[in-house]
Design an enzyme around this catalytic site. Structure first.
Site, short mmCIF file in Angstrom:
data_model
loop_
_atom_site.label_atom_id
_atom_site.label_comp_id
_atom_site.label_asym_id
_atom_site.label_seq_id
_atom_site.Cartn_x
_atom_site.Cartn_y
_atom_site.Cartn_z
N LYS A 4 0.83 -1.21 0.00
CA LYS A 4 0.00 0.00 0.00
C LYS A 4 0.86 1.26 0.00
CE LYS A 4 -2.14 -0.87 3.93
NZ LYS A 4 -1.61 -2.18 4.34
N ARG A 54 0.29 -8.70 13.54
CA ARG A 54 -0.32 -7.71 12.64
C ARG A 54 -1.17 -8.39 11.57
NH1 ARG A 54 4.67 -4.99 10.68
NH2 ARG A 54 3.37 -3.63 9.43
N ARG A 113 12.08 -5.77 4.94
CA ARG A 113 11.87 -4.33 4.72
C ARG A 113 12.81 -3.49 5.57
NH1 ARG A 113 5.88 -1.87 5.21
NH2 ARG A 113 6.02 -2.44 7.42
N ARG A 129 -9.19 0.95 9.02
CA ARG A 129 -8.81 -0.43 9.33
C ARG A 129 -9.93 -1.17 10.05
NH1 ARG A 129 -2.97 0.78 9.21
NH2 ARG A 129 -1.70 -1.06 9.46
N ARG A 132 11.76 -1.49 10.95
CA ARG A 132 10.69 -0.99 11.81
C ARG A 132 10.54 -1.89 13.01
NH1 ARG A 132 5.31 0.53 8.47
NH2 ARG A 132 4.37 -0.59 10.21
P1 AMP Z 1 1.22 0.83 9.17
O1 AMP Z 1 2.40 1.70 8.96
O2 AMP Z 1 0.03 1.20 8.32
O3 AMP Z 1 1.55 -0.65 9.08
O4 AMP Z 1 0.74 1.07 10.70
C1 AMP Z 1 1.58 0.80 11.78
C2 AMP Z 1 0.78 0.68 13.07
O5 AMP Z 1 0.10 1.91 13.33
C3 AMP Z 1 -0.33 -0.37 13.03
O6 AMP Z 1 0.16 -1.68 13.33
C4 AMP Z 1 -1.26 0.16 14.13
O7 AMP Z 1 -0.73 -0.09 15.42
C5 AMP Z 1 -1.18 1.67 13.90
N1 AMP Z 1 -2.22 2.14 12.93
C6 AMP Z 1 -2.01 2.69 11.71
N2 AMP Z 1 -3.16 2.99 11.10
C7 AMP Z 1 -4.15 2.63 11.96
C8 AMP Z 1 -5.58 2.66 11.93
N3 AMP Z 1 -6.25 3.13 10.85
N4 AMP Z 1 -6.25 2.20 13.02
C9 AMP Z 1 -5.61 1.72 14.10
N5 AMP Z 1 -4.27 1.64 14.19
C10 AMP Z 1 -3.53 2.09 13.14
#
Ligand code: AMP
Length: 219
Positions: free
Chosen positions: A15, A171, A129, A90, A160
């Site tokens: 994404k 996740r 990554r 999400r 990360r």
């Molecule tokens: P990402 O970079 O999109 O993988 O997001 C990293 C982390 O941020 C996720 O594992 C969640 O802990 C938090 N996070 C990001 N976007 C959301 C969302 N829309 N709702 C809840 N938690 C989020």
């Protein structure tokens, strides 16, 4: 071409990569809630302090915190030319709130692209990554090493914290439990556009552009 899009897909589905490219090429705002949260953690804001524990474990940050963050971001001027949401919504309550907010702003979504990639490919991608600690630039272990200098800014390449194997697994579970129901939600709204997200980045990119009817010759 102006578009308001949501990108859906498991962690590691690509994404972020696709969102960044499309936003740059067509002049849309790229809204990654993961990036916004990581910035908040780094800057030590109240939101960052609340979100950090959830993120470390690979759990979702509570909806009420997310909704405030997204409302503020979408009200910025750069979103008027189009935007691409990466990592939000999400959960179904987040999607319902987003629909309400965009309705109020008279900026409804055009499409929701769901990127389909199987679990093995996702795990392989996430465990390799590397990201820049400063600018978010992404690459893979092999093409670069951990602690190498970032090729685009003075930052350093790191893994990360939530890309450790155990957190990756969590996740993916969270995705299955919470986020997959969004696919049904958007199918009912007739906004869903599934795309095959496997294979090389350029191939996925071409599929997404074709699906959305985006011009490939830019400028
Ligand atoms: P990402 O970079 O999109 O993988 O997001 C990293 C982390 O941020 C996720 O594992 C969640 O802990 C938090 N996070 C990001 N976007 C959301 C969302 N829309 N709702 C809840 N938690 C989020």
């Amino acid at each position: 071409m102006m578009k308001r899009l949501v990108l859906l897909g498991a962690p590691g589905a690509g994404k972020g990569t696709q969102a960044k490219r499309l936003a740059e090429d067509y002049g849309w705002a790229h809204i990654s809630t993961g990036d916004l949260l990581r910035d908040a953690v780094r800057e030590g804001t109240a939101l960052g302090a609340q979100a950090e524990a959830y993120m470390k474990k690979g759990e979702l940050v509570p909806d009420d915190l997310m909704i405030g963050l997204v409302r503020e971001r979408l009200s910025k001027d750069d979103c008027r030319e189009g935007f691409i949401l990466d990592g939000f919504p999400r959960t179904v309550p987040q999607a319902e709130m987003l629909a309400e907010l965009l309705d109020e702003m008279e900026m409804p979504l055009n499409d929701v692209v769901s990127m389909d990639v199987n679990d093995e490919e996702v795990i392989a991608r996430l465990s390799k990554r590397l990201v820049c600690s400063e600018c978010g630039f992404m690459t893979r272990e092999g093409d670069a090493q951990i602690e190498d200098a970032c090729p685009v800014c003075p930052g350093t390449l790191i893994r990360r914290k939530d890309d450790e194997p155990e957190t990756i697994r969590r996740r993916l579970e969270v995705y299955q439990e919470s986020t997959r129901s969004l696919i049904e939600f958007y199918r009912r709204e007739e906004l869903l556009r599934p795309v095959d997200g496997s294979g090389l980045m350029d191939a996925v990119d071409a599929r997404v552009r074709k699906l959305l009817g985006l011009p490939t010759e830019i400028g």
